[in-house]
Design a protein around this motif. Structure first.
Motif, PDB file in Angstrom:
ATOM      1  N   UNK A  53       0.850  -1.197   0.000  1.00 16.96           N
ATOM      2  CA  UNK A  53       0.000   0.000   0.000  1.00 16.96           C
ATOM      3  C   UNK A  53       0.885   1.247   0.000  1.00 16.96           C
ATOM      4  N   UNK A  54       0.310   2.391  -0.435  1.00 17.45           N
ATOM      5  CA  UNK A  54       1.102   3.626  -0.461  1.00 17.45           C
ATOM      6  C   UNK A  54       1.506   4.100   0.922  1.00 17.45           C
ATOM      7  N   UNK A  55       0.837   3.571   1.930  1.00 18.31           N
ATOM      8  CA  UNK A  55       1.197   4.003   3.289  1.00 18.31           C
ATOM      9  C   UNK A  55       2.620   3.563   3.659  1.00 18.31           C
ATOM     10  N   UNK A  56       3.298   2.767   2.834  1.00 19.25           N
ATOM     11  CA  UNK A  56       4.716   2.460   3.119  1.00 19.25           C
ATOM     12  C   UNK A  56       5.574   3.724   3.068  1.00 19.25           C
ATOM     13  N   UNK A  57       5.082   4.768   2.385  1.00 17.69           N
ATOM     14  CA  UNK A  57       5.861   6.024   2.374  1.00 17.69           C
ATOM     15  C   UNK A  57       5.140   7.115   3.186  1.00 17.69           C
ATOM     16  N   UNK A  58       4.162   6.714   3.991  1.00 20.45           N
ATOM     17  CA  UNK A  58       3.402   7.689   4.782  1.00 20.45           C
ATOM     18  C   UNK A  58       4.288   8.307   5.864  1.00 20.45           C
ATOM     19  N   UNK A  59       4.199   9.614   5.984  1.00 19.34           N
ATOM     20  CA  UNK A  59       4.931  10.305   7.063  1.00 19.34           C
ATOM     21  C   UNK A  59       3.961  10.591   8.199  1.00 19.34           C
ATOM     22  N   UNK A  60       4.375  10.361   9.461  1.00 22.34           N
ATOM     23  CA  UNK A  60       3.438  10.591  10.582  1.00 22.34           C
ATOM     24  C   UNK A  60       2.994  12.040  10.743  1.00 22.34           C
ATOM     25  N   UNK A  61       3.663  12.989  10.090  1.00 17.40           N
ATOM     26  CA  UNK A  61       3.237  14.401  10.165  1.00 17.40           C
ATOM     27  C   UNK A  61       2.000  14.672   9.302  1.00 17.40           C
ATOM     28  N   UNK A  62       1.647  13.733   8.435  1.00 25.46           N
ATOM     29  CA  UNK A  62       0.514  13.974   7.515  1.00 25.46           C
ATOM     30  C   UNK A  62      -0.822  13.785   8.232  1.00 25.46           C
ATOM     31  N   UNK A  63      -1.714  14.775   8.135  1.00 23.57           N
ATOM     32  CA  UNK A  63      -3.051  14.609   8.717  1.00 23.57           C
ATOM     33  C   UNK A  63      -3.894  13.638   7.887  1.00 23.57           C
ATOM     34  N   UNK A  64      -4.654  12.811   8.559  1.00 22.61           N
ATOM     35  CA  UNK A  64      -5.460  11.807   7.849  1.00 22.61           C
ATOM     36  C   UNK A  64      -6.560  12.466   7.024  1.00 22.61           C
ATOM     37  N   UNK A  65      -6.981  13.667   7.426  1.00 23.93           N
ATOM     38  CA  UNK A  65      -8.049  14.372   6.702  1.00 23.93           C
ATOM     39  C   UNK A  65      -7.673  14.583   5.234  1.00 23.93           C
ATOM     40  N   UNK A  86       6.068  12.851   2.523  1.00 23.67           N
ATOM     41  CA  UNK A  86       6.334  11.412   2.529  1.00 23.67           C
ATOM     42  C   UNK A  86       7.597  11.091   3.315  1.00 23.67           C
ATOM     43  N   UNK A  87       7.780   9.802   3.583  1.00 22.01           N
ATOM     44  CA  UNK A  87       8.962   9.377   4.360  1.00 22.01           C
ATOM     45  C   UNK A  87       9.658   8.220   3.639  1.00 22.01           C
ATOM     46  N   UNK A  88      10.970   8.343   3.540  1.00 21.06           N
ATOM     47  CA  UNK A  88      11.761   7.290   2.882  1.00 21.06           C
ATOM     48  C   UNK A  88      12.002   6.144   3.864  1.00 21.06           C
ATOM     49  N   UNK A  89      12.612   5.094   3.344  1.00 21.47           N
ATOM     50  CA  UNK A  89      12.806   3.896   4.173  1.00 21.47           C
ATOM     51  C   UNK A  89      13.767   4.125   5.343  1.00 21.47           C
ATOM     52  N   UNK A  90      14.620   5.154   5.243  1.00 25.74           N
ATOM     53  CA  UNK A  90      15.508   5.426   6.380  1.00 25.74           C
ATOM     54  C   UNK A  90      14.975   6.580   7.237  1.00 25.74           C
ATOM     55  N   UNK A  91      13.726   7.005   6.993  1.00 21.32           N
ATOM     56  CA  UNK A  91      13.101   8.010   7.858  1.00 21.32           C
ATOM     57  C   UNK A  91      13.253   9.447   7.401  1.00 21.32           C
ATOM     58  N   UNK A  92      13.829   9.640   6.209  1.00 19.71           N
ATOM     59  CA  UNK A  92      13.970  11.016   5.687  1.00 19.71           C
ATOM     60  C   UNK A  92      12.636  11.467   5.088  1.00 19.71           C
TER      61      UNK A  92
END
Ligand SMILES: Cc1cc2nc3c(=O)[nH]c(=O)nc-3n(C[C@H](O)[C@H](O)[C@H](O)COP(=O)(O)O)c2cc1C
Length: 179
Positions: A53-65, A86-92
């Motif tokens: 799913x695209x949430x593999x690059x989801x960043x926690x700063x993104x609002x779900x709205x 978005x967030x990369x695999x190493x957290x960037x």
């Protein structure tokens, strides 16, 4: 592959002004195709991305709205433009200006989705960041996820109503969408 334990580093991963991050998905949002730029910026291999799913690059700063707005639009057969962190695999992190469109089969049914992402203009991001932060803060005020999403979505609607704009008008008015 899972990103469950990835911690955001606060460091930005760069991508070029002339690069386009592309992906295609099935109707559930599972990735069927990702171009080389997608994989490079996400710091993942193609094999690790396909089927996810695209949430593999989801960043926690993104609002779900914002994702609710995105899914409501594309599931209704409309295109949507959105700013996404978005967030990369190493957290960037990397901000994108995304154009997401539905694809249709010969019978007119939605057969999948397509996203092209460009680098946003810094001036647009300065307008977007405080709004997304307010949406996320609103979401976090609620222990119940559904209530948090409803409240945050209402704040998004109120913010747009106050500005007299749709999300799309707001996005394009935010100092230019991409570089
Ligand atoms: C074509 C398409 C592209 C998407 N691109 C992204 C993206 O770049 N980043 C992202 O976090 N979510 C993206 N999404 C939204 C995800 O499907 C998902 O709604 C979002 O990551 C929130 O996940 P969560 O509900 O598990 O928190 C995209 C969805 C589609 C259909």
């Amino acid at each position: 592959m899972t990103k469950r334990n990835i911690v955001p580093t606060g460091e930005e991963i760069a991508f070029g002004e002339h690069e386009i991050i592309v992906s295609k998905t099935d109707t559930k949002g599972r990735i069927l195709y990702a171009n080389d730029v997608f994989c490079k910026v996400a710091e993942m291999q193609t094999n690790d991305v396909i089927g996810q799913p695209h949430s593999i690059i989801r960043h926690p700063d993104m609002p779900r709205a914002v994702f609710k707005l995105l899914w409501d639009k594309i599931a209704a057969g409309e295109e949507v433009f959105a700013y996404v962190k978005n967030m990369s695999f190493t957290g960037k992190y990397y901000w994108v200006f995304a154009h997401v469109t539905p694809s249709f089969d010969h019978a007119g049914r939605i057969s999948g989705y397509h996203s092209n992402r460009r680098k946003p203009r810094p001036v647009a991001l300065e307008a977007i960041k405080p709004i997304y932060k307010a949406l996320l803060d609103e979401e976090k005020r609620y222990k119940n996820r559904t209530e948090g999403l409803e409240a945050s979505y209402k704040l998004l609607e109120d913010t747009l109503a106050h500005a007299g704009q749709t999300y799309s008008e707001f996005v394009w008015g935010a100092g230019g969408a991409h570089v």
